[in-house]
Design an enzyme around this catalytic site. Structure first.
Site, PDB file in Angstrom:
ATOM      1  N   ARG A 304      10.735   2.572   8.347  1.00 45.74           N
ATOM      2  CA  ARG A 304      10.505   2.344   6.924  1.00 45.74           C
ATOM      3  C   ARG A 304      11.619   2.984   6.090  1.00 45.74           C
ATOM      4  NH1 ARG A 304       6.628   0.442   3.270  1.00 45.74           N
ATOM      5  NH2 ARG A 304       5.400  -0.387   4.980  1.00 45.74           N
ATOM      6  N   GLU A 703       0.674   3.928  -2.203  1.00 44.14           N
ATOM      7  CA  GLU A 703       1.844   4.771  -1.955  1.00 44.14           C
ATOM      8  C   GLU A 703       2.945   4.694  -3.009  1.00 44.14           C
ATOM      9  OE1 GLU A 703       1.912   2.989   2.076  1.00 44.14           O
ATOM     10  OE2 GLU A 703       2.656   4.945   2.685  1.00 44.14           O
TER      11      GLU A 703
HETATM   12  N1  MTE Z   1      -5.769   8.395  -2.580  1.00 42.23           N
HETATM   13  C1  MTE Z   1      -6.683   9.351  -2.324  1.00 42.23           C
HETATM   14  N2  MTE Z   1      -7.515   9.739  -3.314  1.00 42.23           N
HETATM   15  N3  MTE Z   1      -6.781   9.942  -1.098  1.00 42.23           N
HETATM   16  C2  MTE Z   1      -5.937   9.588  -0.064  1.00 42.23           C
HETATM   17  O1  MTE Z   1      -6.047  10.135   1.041  1.00 42.23           O
HETATM   18  N4  MTE Z   1      -4.053   8.163   0.662  1.00 42.23           N
HETATM   19  C3  MTE Z   1      -2.873   7.419   0.217  1.00 42.23           C
HETATM   20  C4  MTE Z   1      -3.257   6.392  -0.842  1.00 42.23           C
HETATM   21  N5  MTE Z   1      -4.035   7.002  -1.877  1.00 42.23           N
HETATM   22  C5  MTE Z   1      -4.943   8.582  -0.308  1.00 42.23           C
HETATM   23  C6  MTE Z   1      -4.921   7.986  -1.601  1.00 42.23           C
HETATM   24  C7  MTE Z   1      -2.188   6.724   1.306  1.00 42.23           C
HETATM   25  S1  MTE Z   1      -1.096   7.590   2.250  1.00 42.23           S
HETATM   26  C8  MTE Z   1      -2.387   5.395   1.558  1.00 42.23           C
HETATM   27  S2  MTE Z   1      -1.532   4.597   2.774  1.00 42.23           S
HETATM   28  C9  MTE Z   1      -3.350   4.605   0.775  1.00 42.23           C
HETATM   29  O2  MTE Z   1      -4.031   5.378  -0.201  1.00 42.23           O
HETATM   30  C10 MTE Z   1      -4.381   4.013   1.740  1.00 42.23           C
HETATM   31  O3  MTE Z   1      -5.349   3.286   1.104  1.00 42.23           O
HETATM   32  P1  MTE Z   1      -5.153   1.731   0.691  1.00 42.23           P
HETATM   33  O4  MTE Z   1      -4.379   1.093   1.792  1.00 42.23           O
HETATM   34  O5  MTE Z   1      -6.520   1.247   0.570  1.00 42.23           O
HETATM   35  O6  MTE Z   1      -4.379   1.760  -0.591  1.00 42.23           O
HETATM   36  C1  QUE Z   2       3.794   1.708   7.545  1.00 39.39           C
HETATM   37  C2  QUE Z   2       2.773   2.393   8.104  1.00 39.39           C
HETATM   38  C3  QUE Z   2       2.564   2.378   9.500  1.00 39.39           C
HETATM   39  C4  QUE Z   2       3.436   1.662  10.318  1.00 39.39           C
HETATM   40  C5  QUE Z   2       4.484   0.974   9.737  1.00 39.39           C
HETATM   41  C6  QUE Z   2       4.653   1.010   8.357  1.00 39.39           C
HETATM   42  C7  QUE Z   2       1.487   3.062  10.121  1.00 39.39           C
HETATM   43  C8  QUE Z   2       1.346   2.975  11.518  1.00 39.39           C
HETATM   44  C9  QUE Z   2       2.261   2.259  12.283  1.00 39.39           C
HETATM   45  C10 QUE Z   2       2.172   2.108  13.717  1.00 39.39           C
HETATM   46  C11 QUE Z   2       1.140   2.630  14.480  1.00 39.39           C
HETATM   47  C12 QUE Z   2       1.065   2.459  15.835  1.00 39.39           C
HETATM   48  C13 QUE Z   2       2.048   1.741  16.493  1.00 39.39           C
HETATM   49  C14 QUE Z   2       3.105   1.210  15.738  1.00 39.39           C
HETATM   50  C15 QUE Z   2       3.152   1.394  14.374  1.00 39.39           C
HETATM   51  O1  QUE Z   2       3.274   1.628  11.652  1.00 39.39           O
HETATM   52  O2  QUE Z   2       0.705   3.714   9.417  1.00 39.39           O
HETATM   53  O3  QUE Z   2       4.064   0.504  16.346  1.00 39.39           O
HETATM   54  O4  QUE Z   2       2.032   1.548  17.835  1.00 39.39           O
HETATM   55  O5  QUE Z   2       0.303   3.632  12.053  1.00 39.39           O
HETATM   56  O6  QUE Z   2       5.656   0.331   7.772  1.00 39.39           O
HETATM   57  O7  QUE Z   2       1.951   3.093   7.317  1.00 39.39           O
HETATM   58 MO1  MOS Z   3      -0.489   6.210   4.226  1.00 40.26          MO
HETATM   59  S1  MOS Z   3       1.075   7.451   4.688  1.00 40.26           S
HETATM   60  O1  MOS Z   3       0.318   4.852   5.042  1.00 40.26           O
HETATM   61  O2  MOS Z   3      -1.661   6.763   5.347  1.00 40.26           O
END
Ligand code: MTE
Ligand code: QUE
Ligand code: MOS
Length: 749
Positions: A304, A703
């Site tokens: 990423r 994010e």
């Molecule tokens: N918001 C809260 N309140 N708590 C969390 O743990 N995690 C963040 C974001 N917002 C998080 C949050 C992360 S890392 C991600 S990937 C997304 O929420 C996951 O939820 P979504 O895919 O439903 O947006």
């Molecule tokens: C963003 C993410 C994830 C990702 C790629 C992204 C993520 C994740 C994986 C993942 C997990 C297991 C695997 C693999 C990828 O990729 O959260 O190949 O075996 O778990 O762009 O958030």
């Molecule tokens: Mo969020 S870092 O993709 O759990």
């Protein structure tokens, strides 16, 4: 009214793993972790621990009946160390006792004979020595060498960004409950129930169908419970399996901070070529990702980073190289942004460098080079909107950027001690897992005969409001009040083979699957209604819990129609699967359409610095954010505000310090996160645009806002430079007050 998560939180009624009623005979587990960052484990003295009152068992690698392996992407992570230890806190033994206190006394009574080996903590050193987790990767387009040769202006430099502790309010933990017939039920605080199920089945040598994982909600995850919830659930499961008793394992805050991984620190080298009037020509960047001792999700995080190497900009010639460096620190892991923020920080540093060399404001270079429709990213994916420029221009206009710049210049000219600074921060973030196979979800929807609805998906609620979004999507399809739709806990028995709730795609994927299942039920109900009303199906519609004929209300309510369908032996349940269409990223060629779409926005961050002390306040963070047609703008506002503050924390005050592999910032006395007082005034506005796209839940919002926080770093640099110091050279975050003071006094780079 059915209480939903926010109400339960306010009432103090939401149950987390450690709050669940304790079953009779519950045992408690605690973990003995490696005291050394690297060494050979010669032996363990366990007799003393076993003699501690209340201790029931001490388990080690030898007690694992199946595979002693929990690595998700790469099988390089033992559940319990055997042979060598690779980081301080690496689990070596698990003590099980009748109370949590006894378990911790047992841990304190263990001694390990370890021949210490030299540790590596810096990613550049690991790379030099060839300690890489995967072969280094390169993503490129055009001819960057030629571009750098031809560019009128070339800047080269180095950057460093620090780790970040997730500090979810609920620490890691799990409860393992043995069931009849050798089955196991696990309640885990995980973003990835299927990953826990797979690891537990592998560790115990049983089928995945013998393991049920259940998640009601998390007290925050932020990426920290994607891969790193698994060890604690697997250890609780191992103990429950051995002792045939329920076992709970909850990490204390300090153990959690010491033993679990954080956001990856990155070092980077860059070379940046521009025309004399500031057009970007060539971008060469080399990322040294500190991955820690095992792979965890590091290769995906690095991928990423490579895919966000050009941040919000178009650059025709690019070479982005990524090294996934193995060090003797706890495995670093997913954290909101997932490698994107680290990559975007490097480009903004280089942009800052180039702006100084050209003698222009950074916003001039930013605006000139924003990616627009048709611009192709290094991976080959074209940008499909002009929302980068739209949000940028709206931010400049709504937040009076130019007037503010003048006011700041005037303020700084009149004040010696206090200096102000502002910076714009554009964000462009790709939505989808870059591992294409993960972009799928399933849902199971049941309508009961009273017209109430229960929905199961693979989405995990962690405070981001995914349940409320799925609820709104299903209620919308069935045209009933949201309060009639209940979200069940996330359970591997009701949703199988789920992707982690991550990559900001939880709502996109799972609400799409749930809406699809609801549409199937609605379609069966429509047929039934057509039969009852003696009309064509097209004449039937649903509205406000009622059945309409040619748009006019009938005697039939949703509930009565459901009963009628049931009596006619028509199923009012459905299961559906959703897979994101038209995406494919190919690692072999490092190219493809990696993302379903990009989310754009622009923030303005304003700060005031005390140039005598190095202390500062982040006064205001404003942004214009593209959320599409939001299903729940209230939730999305919370996501944007929380993300900005978390990003500002990463860039300014949150400093993770390791010394010889030992965490020095292991509690809230030494690790500072923004609290209400440190949070700036926030002004979140939605992008005003006519062509709203049609994603089920609006656009992903979890994010992207975190990266607005990067603006705080550059606003502070501007304020520091207003004193006359150069603050050139290595750019290193976080910009703590200490670092600001070093720059101000000339002790910095
Ligand atoms: N918001 C809260 N309140 N708590 C969390 O743990 N995690 C963040 C974001 N917002 C998080 C949050 C992360 S890392 C991600 S990937 C997304 O929420 C996951 O939820 P979504 O895919 O439903 O947006
Ligand atoms: C963003 C993410 C994830 C990702 C790629 C992204 C993520 C994740 C994986 C993942 C997990 C297991 C695997 C693999 C990828 O990729 O959260 O190949 O075996 O778990 O762009 O958030
Ligand atoms: Mo969020 S870092 O993709 O759990």
């Amino acid at each position: 009214m059915k209480p939903t998560d926010p109400l339960l939180h306010v009432l103090g009624q939401s149950l987390y793993v450690d709050d669940l009623p304790e079953p009779a005979g519950l045992l408690h587990a605690a973990v003995f972790g490696s005291p050394f960052p690297h060494g050979h484990l010669r032996g363990l003295e366990l007799a003393t621990a076993r003699a501690v009152e209340g201790v029931v068992a001490v388990l080690t690698a030898a007690d694992v009946p199946g595979h002693n392996q929990i690595g998700g992407m790469v099988q390089d992570e033992p559940l319990l160390a055997a042979g060598d230890v690779h980081f301080v806190g690496q689990p070596i033994a698990c003590v099980v006792a009748t109370s949590r206190e006894a378990a911790h006394r047992g841990v304190a009574a263990i001694t390990a004979q370890i021949d210490e080996l030299p540790g590596i903590f810096e990613p550049r050193e690991a790379q030099r020595l060839g300690h890489l987790i995967i072969p280094s990767r390169t993503m490129q387009c055009g001819d960057v060498d030629a571009a750098l040769r031809q560019a009128a202006v070339v800047v080269r430099g180095q950057t460093r960004s620090g780790a970040q502790e997730h500090l979810y309010l609920e620490t890691q933990g799990a409860l393992a409950l043995p069931q009849e017939g050798g089955r196991l039920r696990i309640v885990s605080s995980t973003q990835a129930p299927t990953a826990v199920q797979r690891a537990v089945a592998g560790v115990l040598g049983v089928g995945m169908h013998d393991v049920e994982v259940d998640v009601t909600r998390l007290g925050g995850g932020f990426g920290g419970k994607e891969d790193q919830a698994t060890p604690w659930a697997a250890l609780a499961a191992l103990a429950a399996w051995h002792l045939n008793a329920p076992v709970k394992l909850i990490l204390s805050r300090e153990d959690d901070m010491r033993m679990t991984g954080k956001r990856h620190p990155y070092d980077a080298d860059y070379a940046f070529g521009l025309t004399a009037d500031g057009q970007f020509l060539g971008w060469q960047v080399e990322f040294y990702q500190n991955a820690g001792a095992s792979a965890d999700l590091s290769p995906a995080v690095l991928e990423r980073s490579l895919l966000h190497a050009t941040a919000s900009y178009f650059i025709p010639n690019v070479r982005a190289i990524g090294h996934c460096c193995r060090t003797n620190l706890p495995p670093f892991t997913a954290f909101r942004g997932f490698g994107g923020p680290q990559a975007m920080f490097v480009l903004e540093c280089a942009l800052d460098h180039a702006a100084r060399k050209l003698g222009v404001d950074r916003s001039v270079l930013q605006r000139r080079n924003l990616a627009k429709t048709g611009d192709v990213q290094p991976c080959g994916m074209p940008i499909r909107s002009d929302h980068a420029a739209l949000t940028f221009d709206q931010a400049v206009a709504h937040f009076h950027f130019n007037e503010k710049q003048q006011a700041i210049a005037a303020f700084n000219a009149q004040n010696r001690r206090f200096k102000r600074g502002a910076a714009l921060m554009p964000v462009c973030f790709g939505i989808s897992f870059t591992s294409t196979f993960l972009n799928q979800a399933s849902a199971l929807v049941h309508v009961y005969t009273d017209g109430s609805v229960a929905v199961s998906t693979g989405a995990v609620e962690m405070g981001q409001g995914v349940n409320a979004k799925i609820q709104a999507a299903v209620a919308g399809v069935l045209a009933i009040a949201p309060a009639r739709v209940r979200l069940e806990s996330t359970n591997t028995g009701r949703a199988a083979n789920t992707s982690p709730t991550a990559a900001s795609s939880g709502a996109d994927l799972n609400a799409a699957a749930a809406a699809q299942a609801a549409r199937e039920i609605a379609s069966r109900l429509r047929s039934r209604a057509a039969l009852l009303l003696h009309c064509a199906e097209e004449a039937v519609s649903f509205q406000d819990g009622r059945v309409n004929l040619n748009g006019a209300p009938t005697e039939w309510t949703f509930e009565r129609l459901v009963q009628s369908a049931y009596m006619a032996r028509i199923s009012v349940s459905a299961q559906a699967h959703y897979a994101t269409p038209n995406i494919l990223f190919d690692r072999a060629t490092e190219s493809g359409v990696a993302f379903a779409y990009h989310v754009f926005g622009t923030a303005l961050v304003e700060v005031t610095l005390d140039a005598l002390l190095g202390t500062y306040t982040v006064d205001r963070a404003s942004c214009v954010h593209d959320v599409g047609t939001s299903l729940r703008p209230d939730i999305d506002r919370g996501q944007v505000e929380g993300g900005i503050v978390q990003g500002i924390g990463w860039m300014t005050m949150e400093e993770v310090v390791y010394q010889d592999g030992r965490l020095k910032s292991a509690n809230l006395g030494t690790y500072k996160v923004p609290d209400l007082l440190a949070a700036p005034e926030l002004d979140v506005r939605w992008l005003e645009t006519a062509n709203a796209p049609s994603h089920v839940t609006g656009k992903a919002v979890g994010e992207p806002p975190l990266m607005y926080g990067i603006g705080a770093y550059f606003a502070l640099l501007n304020a520091i430079r207003a004193t006359g110091v150069a603050a050139a050279g290595l750019q290193e975050s976080p910009m703590t007050p200490e670092r600001a003071l070093m720059l101000l006094t000339g002790d910095g780079p």
